[in-house]
Design a protein around this motif. Structure first.
Motif, short mmCIF file in Angstrom:
data_model
loop_
_atom_site.label_atom_id
_atom_site.label_comp_id
_atom_site.label_asym_id
_atom_site.label_seq_id
_atom_site.Cartn_x
_atom_site.Cartn_y
_atom_site.Cartn_z
N GLY A 1 0.76 -1.25 0.00
CA GLY A 1 0.00 0.00 0.00
C GLY A 1 0.78 1.28 0.00
O GLY A 1 0.23 2.36 -0.20
N GLY A 2 2.10 1.21 0.25
CA GLY A 2 2.90 2.43 0.27
C GLY A 2 2.86 3.10 1.64
O GLY A 2 2.12 2.68 2.53
N PRO A 3 3.67 4.14 1.83
CA PRO A 3 3.82 4.76 3.16
C PRO A 3 2.53 5.37 3.73
O PRO A 3 2.36 5.44 4.94
N THR A 4 1.62 5.81 2.86
CA THR A 4 0.40 6.45 3.37
C THR A 4 -0.73 5.45 3.62
O THR A 4 -1.68 5.77 4.34
N ALA A 5 -0.65 4.27 3.03
CA ALA A 5 -1.75 3.30 3.16
C ALA A 5 -1.31 2.00 3.84
O ALA A 5 -2.08 1.04 3.87
N TYR A 6 -0.11 1.95 4.35
CA TYR A 6 0.40 0.72 4.96
C TYR A 6 -0.38 0.38 6.23
O TYR A 6 -0.56 1.22 7.10
N ARG A 7 -0.85 -0.87 6.32
CA ARG A 7 -1.56 -1.37 7.50
C ARG A 7 -0.89 -2.67 7.94
O ARG A 7 -0.91 -3.65 7.20
N PRO A 8 -0.31 -2.71 9.15
CA PRO A 8 0.46 -3.88 9.56
C PRO A 8 -0.35 -5.17 9.60
O PRO A 8 0.14 -6.24 9.24
#
Length: 248
Positions: A46-53
């Protein structure tokens, strides 16, 4: 340095680091992981703005199950060229991540990386689909975008199949495109000088921007022209060792 897949706790630390605005290198240092591991993890999820662990962890587990025998996608088959199939696959993912950081969508980046990692520098849509384990529709969208950006070209082979080919001048074209973008900035900055009035602080600021970008643009074009021949160098053009029969 720990090896293996990232843990759920490490992924949570990555998310926290991104939220704090930390660079990938700093996040990796805190995890004692290579920067490339963190970069690839973020960009493929998702990239840095959409990253969800949590989503990233589930996606990794799903991919792992598919790679197990009887779990869907088979592990990489042995390659006819003798290269390590897993190493090549991991390299292509890392290469795609770099393309993604430059702005390319994930599938587009994967297609471009796959093409560059072939000796021939070309693949058919079917070969790309098999290599990347994706649908024909995904390949079609990716190659259409790459072709619109002059990053690849297409030809028909002797079996009338369309082959997608990476252009040897990709990097030259990219540098020239960057120079043209700089020229647009120079033009709009100089328009601002005229509108805001020469001698004013705002106009002086814009004139400095214009001069800087103009200088950078000229340097890019000059360097690209000087280095262009490097992109056209083939393996056969390299210096060959002198054979005994050639000695004098």
């Amino acid at each position: 340095m720990p090896g293996g897949r990232l843990t759920q706790q490490e992924r949570q630390q990555i998310a926290l680091g991104l939220g704090d605005g930390l660079a990938y290198a700093e996040i990796a240092r805190r995890l004692d992981r290579p920067t490339s591991t963190v970069t690839r993890e973020v960009m493929r999820n998702g990239g840095p703005t959409a990253y969800r662990p949590d989503l990233a962890h589930r996606a990794t587990e799903t991919r792992a199950r598919r790679r197990r025998p009887g779990g869907g996608d088979a592990p990489p088959a042995a390659r006819a060229d003798g290269r390590d199939a897993t190493a090549v696959r991991d390299y292509e993912e890392a290469f795609a991540t770099v393309f993604m950081q430059s702005g390319l969508p994930r599938m587009t980046a994967r297609v471009l990386a796959a093409l560059y990692a072939t000796d021939a520098g070309s693949l058919t849509a079917g070969e790309l689909g098999d290599r990347l384990q994706v649908s024909a529709g995904s390949i079609s969208k990716a190659v259409a975008f790459l072709e619109s950006q002059s990053l690849i070209r297409r030809e028909r082979d002797d079996r009338r199949r369309e082959r997608y080919i990476v252009d040897d001048e990709l990097w030259y074209q990219s540098m020239i495109a960057a120079a043209k973008a700089n020229e647009q900035m120079v033009e709009i900055a100089r328009q601002g000088v005229a509108v805001l009035g020469p001698g004013t602080p705002a106009a002086a600021r814009l004139e400095n921007v214009a001069r800087f970008m103009d200088f950078v643009s000229e340097g890019i074009v000059r360097a690209a022209e000087q280095a262009r021949e490097i992109l056209l160098t083939k393996p056969a053009d390299s210096v060959k060792p002198v054979r005994p029969a050639d000695e004098g």
